[in-house]
Design an enzyme around this catalytic site. Structure first.
Site: not given
Ligand code: DGL
Length: 266
Positions: A75, A185
């Protein structure tokens, strides 16, 4: 259990981390994994940094109960907000975290780069430093994608909203012919084809997943923690969602060749 045989923990705010897990599992075929999606608290990208740090710490605590030998923060938002804190709190744990793959795009010769990520990721000092470092000789634009990860979390039932939001967001960029798009993301690879439809040029997409996996491999190898064989490899899925079927969705996304939100539903 011998420490070498322990699983690797993988964590994201939700389904996004599955896109990272696919590459990890492919490049490390002998390793077991425990994936935790914090879908009950997603999205992270518009929360305060302190809140993301608290949630990330909870996720690590949860994964530690599975005796993980290493931890992947799949993430970008959690990495940007929490990685230094985690390294300090867990000095004995091997920890790597995904970050917007701007360097990878630059190393591949990209000249006009669009970085799509959550508002929190783009605002963090680490990314801002990278941006300063790599701007100058090339054109780099950033696009905070408020709301996008949250919609992708909802799956196919919000697909039209995803399309509308992408069109709106991408219409705010300059008319540069981008030759690279950094998907900063881990939720965004699932809508890569929809992003491509909104971009008139034919950019290359960068996620940084291979580099992240190579880095993890190197760190585990240094500690003699890499497995060399594993006949019954296991990949376990955990979620904080109140929906009891959430982990079925994770498993389905992981095992299918699904690359796009257009193909998955709930
Ligand atoms: N998948 C996550 C990222 O890579 C987070 C997205 C979120 O929860 O806003 O930033």
């Amino acid at each position: 259990m011998n420490r070498v045989d322990s699983p690797i923990g993988v964590f994201d705010s939700g389904v996004g981390g599955i896109s990272t897990l696919k590459v990890l599992a492919k490049m490390l075929p002998h390793e077991d994994f425990v994936f935790f999606g914090d879908s009950g608290n997603a999205p992270y990208g518009e929360k305060r940094r302190e809140e993301v740090q608290r949630l990330t710490n909870n996720a690590v605590q949860k994964l530690l109960t599975h005796h993980i030998k290493g931890m992947v923060i799949a993430c970008n938002t959690a990495t940007s907000a929490s990685k230094p804190m985690l390294l300090e709190h867990y000095p004995d744990l091997t920890i790597v975290g995904i970050e917007p793959a701007l360097k990878e795009a630059v190393d591949n010769g990209a000249q006009n780069i669009l970085v799509m990520a959550t508002p929190l990721t783009l605002a963090m000092p680490k990314f801002q430093r990278q941006l300063r470092l790599f701007s100058g000789e090339r054109h780099i634009e950033t696009l905070p994608c408020s709301g996008l990860a949250g919609l992708i979390e909802c799956g196919a039932q919000r697909l039209d909203d995803v399309k509308d939001l992408l069109r709106r967001l991408l219409s705010t960029t300059s008319d540069t012919q981008f030759d690279a798009i950094v998907l900063g993301c881990t939720h965004y690879p699932f809508v890569k084809d929809l992003i491509a439809e909104c971009i008139p040029s034919h950019p290359r997409f960068f996620t940084g997943y291979e580099g992240l996996t190579r880095h993890l491999t190197h760190l585990l190898d240094d500690k003699n923690l890499l497995r060399t064989g594993n006949e019954h490899r296991s990949i376990e899925f955990l979620s904080s969602s109140v929906n009891p079927h959430e982990t079925d969705l994770y498993r389905e996304l992981f095992t299918s060749s699904i690359e796009s939100a257009t193909q998955f539903g709930r």
